[in-house]
Design a protein around this motif. Structure first.
Motif, PDB file in Angstrom:
ATOM      1  N   LEU A 100       0.809  -1.220   0.000  1.00 48.89           N
ATOM      2  CA  LEU A 100       0.000   0.000   0.000  1.00 48.89           C
ATOM      3  C   LEU A 100       0.840   1.267   0.000  1.00 48.89           C
ATOM      4  O   LEU A 100       0.458   2.275  -0.607  1.00 48.89           O
ATOM      5  CB  LEU A 100      -0.943  -0.013   1.200  1.00 48.89           C
ATOM      6  N   PRO A 146      -5.255   2.550  -7.557  1.00 49.14           N
ATOM      7  CA  PRO A 146      -5.463   1.110  -7.777  1.00 49.14           C
ATOM      8  C   PRO A 146      -5.206   0.647  -9.209  1.00 49.14           C
ATOM      9  O   PRO A 146      -4.738  -0.478  -9.414  1.00 49.14           O
ATOM     10  CB  PRO A 146      -6.924   0.913  -7.367  1.00 49.14           C
ATOM     11  N   TRP A 170     -11.027   5.325  -4.670  1.00 48.87           N
ATOM     12  CA  TRP A 170      -9.744   5.720  -4.066  1.00 48.87           C
ATOM     13  C   TRP A 170      -9.648   7.237  -3.957  1.00 48.87           C
ATOM     14  O   TRP A 170      -9.218   7.776  -2.924  1.00 48.87           O
ATOM     15  CB  TRP A 170      -8.617   5.152  -4.907  1.00 48.87           C
ATOM     16  N   ALA A 203      -2.195   4.756   4.560  1.00 45.67           N
ATOM     17  CA  ALA A 203      -2.616   4.123   3.306  1.00 45.67           C
ATOM     18  C   ALA A 203      -3.560   2.951   3.551  1.00 45.67           C
ATOM     19  O   ALA A 203      -4.473   2.707   2.756  1.00 45.67           O
ATOM     20  CB  ALA A 203      -1.388   3.653   2.534  1.00 45.67           C
ATOM     21  N   ARG A 204      -3.374   2.238   4.667  1.00 42.63           N
ATOM     22  CA  ARG A 204      -4.248   1.092   4.945  1.00 42.63           C
ATOM     23  C   ARG A 204      -5.691   1.531   5.154  1.00 42.63           C
ATOM     24  O   ARG A 204      -6.627   0.919   4.623  1.00 42.63           O
ATOM     25  CB  ARG A 204      -3.737   0.319   6.162  1.00 42.63           C
ATOM     26  N   ARG A 253      -7.099   4.226   4.049  1.00 38.29           N
ATOM     27  CA  ARG A 253      -7.647   4.698   2.775  1.00 38.29           C
ATOM     28  C   ARG A 253      -8.054   3.511   1.910  1.00 38.29           C
ATOM     29  O   ARG A 253      -9.112   3.529   1.271  1.00 38.29           O
ATOM     30  CB  ARG A 253      -6.622   5.568   2.043  1.00 38.29           C
ATOM     31  N   TRP A 254      -7.232   2.470   1.872  1.00 35.97           N
ATOM     32  CA  TRP A 254      -7.539   1.275   1.085  1.00 35.97           C
ATOM     33  C   TRP A 254      -8.813   0.602   1.599  1.00 35.97           C
ATOM     34  O   TRP A 254      -9.689   0.235   0.818  1.00 35.97           O
ATOM     35  CB  TRP A 254      -6.357   0.324   1.142  1.00 35.97           C
ATOM     36  N   THR A 302     -11.792   2.549   0.643  1.00 31.96           N
ATOM     37  CA  THR A 302     -12.004   2.413  -0.802  1.00 31.96           C
ATOM     38  C   THR A 302     -12.678   1.090  -1.133  1.00 31.96           C
ATOM     39  O   THR A 302     -13.668   1.046  -1.889  1.00 31.96           O
ATOM     40  CB  THR A 302     -10.648   2.494  -1.529  1.00 31.96           C
ATOM     41  N   VAL A 303     -12.158   0.002  -0.573  1.00 31.62           N
ATOM     42  CA  VAL A 303     -12.691  -1.318  -0.902  1.00 31.62           C
ATOM     43  C   VAL A 303     -14.099  -1.491  -0.343  1.00 31.62           C
ATOM     44  O   VAL A 303     -14.961  -2.119  -0.972  1.00 31.62           O
ATOM     45  CB  VAL A 303     -11.738  -2.418  -0.398  1.00 31.62           C
ATOM     46  N   TRP A 307      -8.506  -7.163   3.419  1.00 32.90           N
ATOM     47  CA  TRP A 307      -8.287  -5.806   2.941  1.00 32.90           C
ATOM     48  C   TRP A 307      -7.131  -5.146   3.681  1.00 32.90           C
ATOM     49  O   TRP A 307      -6.360  -4.381   3.095  1.00 32.90           O
ATOM     50  CB  TRP A 307      -9.553  -4.965   3.109  1.00 32.90           C
ATOM     51  N   GLY A 328      -3.786  -5.299   2.145  1.00 31.74           N
ATOM     52  CA  GLY A 328      -3.601  -4.703   0.827  1.00 31.74           C
ATOM     53  C   GLY A 328      -4.131  -5.574  -0.285  1.00 31.74           C
ATOM     54  O   GLY A 328      -3.594  -5.587  -1.400  1.00 31.74           O
TER      55      GLY A 328
END
Length: 272
Positions: free
Chosen positions: A184, A190, A222, A233-234, A236-237, A240-241, A257, A260
């Protein structure tokens, strides 16, 4: 390795099916795929009468097979790994790494295992990238036919040091899921993962194809989750997911998730 149907007329019976790959490999290159396999398939391996895994086309050095055994044994202590390579010199060089539960054999897509054994897992990483898209279905079918009942084929592509990786998981019935995995901290968006799509999908990342729409929606989610970047970043990921899951049939949850990863049903991304 060349597709099975491309064997020249008169090719000697018993010769391995395929052609030599570049063989590029690095330690820890396949760690993301290995950890996913251990999490997704470890229980099936642990309960199998013959918990055998194949590292198909491991390359010029045996690191990936050595590491696969160590990671599988975290979930299935009795797991065995057979590394299979079509280049005899690579097999000879790997022999010094053999030990209990780890052996190396000369072969190709026919997956030649002694005693008629059928593996619970075949991993083919960075093997099909050099072939024509039209060859993929036949190779998948051939490899899936070698699986034991309940077995899994994992086929995909990653970059040279394993920061970005995309793979397809298949059972005897065919393709099941596609997993996108990344480090990430190195991700800008992505859709950067598009360059690592497996051969079945990489030429389909164009308007009108499902994988293109998926990556487009992934990038939009994203961008909308940008405020969460201040939390790392985690986070945010994950945000997003979670948004992506409202529109696409994801098969995993926040536990993956956080690593990553995101896994989606193959049927949602299959080429039209």
């Amino acid at each position: 390795m060349a597709p099975p149907h491309s064997r020249p007329v008169g090719r000697p019976v018993g010769r391995p099916v395929g052609a030599v790959t570049r063989g590029t490999t690095n330690p820890n290159r396949l760690r993301r795929m290995d950890r996913w396999i251990a999490a997704a398939h470890g229980r099936a391996l642990a309960s199998a009468d013959d918990p055998l895994a194949v590292d198909l086309g491991y390359g010029a050095a045996p690191w990936t097979a050595v590491e696969l055994l160590a990671r599988l044994r975290t979930a299935a202590p009795a797991a065995e790994v057979v590394g299979i390579e079509i280049e005899p010199a690579r097999v000879a060089a790997a022999k010094s790494y053999e030990r209990e539960g780890l052996t190396f054999l000369h072969g190709g897509f026919e997956v030649p295992l002694p005693g008629g054994r059928r593996p619970m897992l075949i991993r083919a990483a960075n093997v099909l990238r050099q072939y024509d898209e039209e060859a993929v279905a036949a190779v998948w079918e051939r490899l899936c036919a070698r699986l034991a009942p309940g077995g899994l084929l994992v086929e995909g592509t990653c970059d040279e040091i394993g920061r970005r990786h995309v793979w397809v998981a298949l059972g005897p019935e065919g393709a099941r899921t596609v997993t996108f995995a990344t480090r990430l901290g190195s991700l800008e968006r992505p859709s950067d993962l598009a360059e690592r799509l497996p051969k079945a999908l990489i030429h389909r990342n164009v308007p009108g194809e499902p994988v293109h729409a998926f990556l487009r929606d992934f990038d939009r989610a994203w961008a909308a989750a940008a405020p969460y970047a201040s939390l790392g970043a985690r986070q945010r990921w994950i945000t997003t997911v979670r948004e992506l899951s409202a529109h696409w049939p994801l098969t995993d949850d926040v536990r993956r998730w956080r690593q990553g990863e995101v896994t989606v049903n193959w049927s949602a991304l299959a080429p039209r």
